[in-house]
Design a protein around this motif. Structure first.
Motif, mmCIF file in Angstrom:
data_model
loop_
_atom_site.group_PDB
_atom_site.id
_atom_site.type_symbol
_atom_site.label_atom_id
_atom_site.label_comp_id
_atom_site.label_asym_id
_atom_site.label_seq_id
_atom_site.Cartn_x
_atom_site.Cartn_y
_atom_site.Cartn_z
ATOM 1 N N ALA A 1 -14.391 17.719 2.411
ATOM 2 C CA ALA A 1 -14.636 17.163 1.076
ATOM 3 C C ALA A 1 -16.090 17.366 0.683
ATOM 4 O O ALA A 1 -16.993 17.158 1.474
ATOM 5 C CB ALA A 1 -14.301 15.679 1.069
ATOM 6 N N ILE B 1 -10.986 3.313 1.613
ATOM 7 C CA ILE B 1 -10.649 4.731 1.474
ATOM 8 C C ILE B 1 -9.616 4.860 0.354
ATOM 9 O O ILE B 1 -8.602 4.157 0.342
ATOM 10 C CB ILE B 1 -10.093 5.298 2.797
ATOM 11 C CG1 ILE B 1 -11.212 5.397 3.832
ATOM 12 C CG2 ILE B 1 -9.448 6.653 2.583
ATOM 13 C CD1 ILE B 1 -12.306 6.406 3.510
ATOM 14 N N VAL C 1 -9.207 12.542 -0.242
ATOM 15 C CA VAL C 1 -9.141 11.217 0.395
ATOM 16 C C VAL C 1 -10.561 10.883 0.832
ATOM 17 O O VAL C 1 -11.127 11.575 1.697
ATOM 18 C CB VAL C 1 -8.179 11.222 1.596
ATOM 19 C CG1 VAL C 1 -8.025 9.811 2.148
ATOM 20 C CG2 VAL C 1 -6.824 11.786 1.198
ATOM 21 N N LEU C 2 -11.144 9.872 0.202
ATOM 22 C CA LEU C 2 -12.563 9.592 0.421
ATOM 23 C C LEU C 2 -12.923 8.187 -0.047
ATOM 24 O O LEU C 2 -12.060 7.466 -0.554
ATOM 25 C CB LEU C 2 -13.432 10.642 -0.279
ATOM 26 C CG LEU C 2 -13.468 10.701 -1.800
ATOM 27 C CD1 LEU C 2 -14.460 11.765 -2.239
ATOM 28 C CD2 LEU C 2 -12.133 10.979 -2.427
ATOM 29 N N VAL D 1 -11.627 10.988 7.906
ATOM 30 C CA VAL D 1 -10.319 10.780 7.266
ATOM 31 C C VAL D 1 -9.281 11.721 7.866
ATOM 32 O O VAL D 1 -8.125 11.336 8.086
ATOM 33 C CB VAL D 1 -10.426 10.974 5.737
ATOM 34 C CG1 VAL D 1 -9.050 10.961 5.105
ATOM 35 C CG2 VAL D 1 -11.292 9.889 5.119
ATOM 36 N N GLN D 2 -9.698 12.959 8.152
ATOM 37 C CA GLN D 2 -8.744 13.903 8.755
ATOM 38 C C GLN D 2 -8.266 13.385 10.105
ATOM 39 O O GLN D 2 -7.070 13.390 10.394
ATOM 40 C CB GLN D 2 -9.388 15.278 8.900
ATOM 41 C CG GLN D 2 -9.641 15.939 7.538
ATOM 42 C CD GLN D 2 -10.062 17.391 7.661
ATOM 43 O OE1 GLN D 2 -9.688 18.065 8.603
ATOM 44 N NE2 GLN D 2 -10.827 17.874 6.701
ATOM 45 N N ALA E 1 -10.998 16.131 2.578
ATOM 46 C CA ALA E 1 -11.336 14.858 3.230
ATOM 47 C C ALA E 1 -12.449 15.088 4.241
ATOM 48 O O ALA E 1 -12.690 16.214 4.678
ATOM 49 C CB ALA E 1 -10.110 14.285 3.922
ATOM 50 N N MET F 1 -7.406 7.640 -2.390
ATOM 51 C CA MET F 1 -7.020 9.026 -2.672
ATOM 52 C C MET F 1 -7.292 9.273 -4.154
ATOM 53 O O MET F 1 -7.173 8.361 -4.975
ATOM 54 C CB MET F 1 -5.558 9.288 -2.317
ATOM 55 C CG MET F 1 -4.530 8.521 -3.095
ATOM 56 S SD MET F 1 -2.863 9.086 -2.652
ATOM 57 C CE MET F 1 -1.867 7.779 -3.361
#
Length: 309
Positions: free
Chosen positions: A133, A272, A151-152, A107-108, A103, A274
Motif C-alpha cells: 500500500a 483497520i 486495507v489500511l 495487514v497481509q 495493504a 477497507m
DNA sequence: GCGATCAGCTAGCAAGGATC
DNA sequence: GATCCTTGCTAGCTGATCGC
C-alpha cells in the motif's frame, strides 16, 4: 443539446482523457488507436464548444471547462456502472475474475494471507494480487483501476474513497522465550531498560506514539533498531534479546518461540479499514469480495490472551 | 515522443425496390 | 403491409505520415 444525438462513448473517452492527461495513454487505456482517440477528442470539442485540452510540455492540459466536468462526469459514470454491474449476476463458484488488494505487510500477514486461502476455496476462478500500500498514490491507483481494494488505517484513506471499518487492533509486548530479563515481572523500569525494535514503514524513525506516552510520564525507552516491516521485527525478536510492541494479530501462532505479554503501559491501538473507489462500488464481484472480507475480519480468531506480566 | 491529419478500409444504417 | 435484398452514405477504425 439533443441527448438523442449524444454519443455516450465520448463521455468515457473524456473520463479517460481527464485521468491520463494524454491522448496516447487514454487510447491505450480504452484499447483504441491514438488516431481514433484523437478523432473522438475532436468530436468532443465540437460537441462541447471548447478545446477541452491544450497541448503542454508532456501530454495535454485540461481547460477550466474540462476540469469542471471531471467530478460530475466521474460520478455519473460510476452510477452508470452501478446500474449495469448490479444487474449482472455473479457466481463466485464459476466466474473468473481478478482483484488487486493493497495493504501493509502487517495487514497481509495478519489478515489477507488467511483471507486469500479462504476466498480461493469459495471462488476457484479468483485471482488475487496483493500489493504494497502507498497511501499517497492510493486514490490515483484506484481511479486508474490498478487497485480495487485497500486495507489500511483510516488516516491513509482519502475523503473521496468509500471505506468501512474491519477491526480494532491492539499492541502486545513480545520477547523471545527464555529472555533473561523476563524471569521477573515486567514493570515500567524494566520495560524502559530493555532494547527495543520498532517499525518505521518509511524508514529511519526511532519514535512512535508509545514514546510520546512515555515522555509524558518523564520516561524514555531504548529503541536500538528501527525496521521497515513487522516481519523483520518478529525475526529480530525471535533471534536476539531485543523486545518489541507489535500488533496482536502479528504474533498468532508464534507462541512456541515468543513470550507475549500485556504492555506495562496503556498503548493506544488502531483501527483497520477497507477502502474502495466509487467505480467499484456497485460491481457484483467486488461487492462479494468486500462482504467476504468484512465477515472474515470480524470472525477471524484474535489472540485475546496474554501471559501475566 | 506527442497529437493531428490523411487515405483506405469496414461495418452499420437508412432508403428504395422487388416479392409474397 | 411485411419481409427481404441491394445500394449509397456515414461513422469509426487502422497504419502511415507530418509538424511541433
Amino acid at each position: 443539446m439533443d441527448i438523442k444525438r449524444l454519443d455516450f462513448n465520448l463521455l468515457v473517452t473524456l473520463d479517460a482523457l481527464l485521468a491520463e492527461r494524454s491522448v496516447s495513454r487514454a487510447a491505450q487505456r480504452l484499447n483504441l488507436s491514438q488516431p481514433a482517440l484523437s478523432a473522438q477528442l475532436a468530436r468532443l470539442r465540437e460537441m462541447l464548444g471548447d478545446p477541452l485540452f491544450v497541448p503542454s510540455h508532456r501530454g495535454m492540459t485540461p481547460t477550466p471547462l474540462a476540469l469542471g466536468l471531471q467530478a460530475p462526469l466521474a460520478a455519473a459514470l460510476a452510477q452508470l456502472r452501478d446500474v449495469v454491474t448490479s444487474a449482472r449476476a455473479f457466481d463466485p463458484a464459476r466466474d473468473e475474475f481478478t482483484v488487486h488488494i493493497a495493504a501493509s505487510d502487517y495487514v497481509q500477514a495478519a489478515l489477507l494471507l488467511d483471507f486469500t486461502l479462504a476466498l480461493r476455496r469459495e471462488a476457484p476462478g479468483l485471482r488475487i494480487a496483493l500489493r504494497a500500500a502507498d497511501a499517497a498514490r492510493l486514490e490515483a491507483q484506484m481511479e486508474k483501476g490498478e487497485i480495487d481494494l485497500a486495507v489500511l488505517t483510516p488516516d491513509g484513506i482519502a475523503d473521496a474513497l468509500r471505506s468501512r471499518r474491519l477491526f480494532e487492533e491492539r499492541y502486545v509486548f513480545i520477547a523471545r522465550r527464555g529472555h533473561p530479563a523476563l524471569r521477573r515481572p515486567l514493570d515500567m523500569k524494566r520495560f524502559c531498560e530493555l532494547e527495543h525494535v520498532m517499525v518505521s514503514p518509511r524508514g529511519g524513525s526511532f519514535t512512535t506514539p508509545v514514546d510520546e506516552v512515555l515522555d509524558a510520564q518523564g520516561l524514555r525507552r531504548r529503541v536500538a533498531v528501527s525496521a521497515s516491516t513487522f516481519h523483520a521485527v518478529l525475526d529480530l525478536v525471535e533471534r536476539s534479546d531485543l523486545v518489541a510492541l507489535i500488533p496482536a494479530r502479528m504474533v498468532e501462532g508464534r507462541a512456541v518461540r515468543l513470550r507475549v505479554l500485556a504492555p506495562p503501559l496503556p498503548v493506544p491501538g488502531f483501527a483497520i479499514h477497507m477502502a474502495w473507489h466509487n467505480r467499484n462500488h456497485g460491481d457484483a464481484a467486488q461487492r462479494w469480495v468486500r462482504e467476504r472480507l468484512l465477515a472474515f475480519a470480524r470472525e477471524a480468531p484474535l489472540m485475546k490472551k496474554t501471559e501475566p506480566r
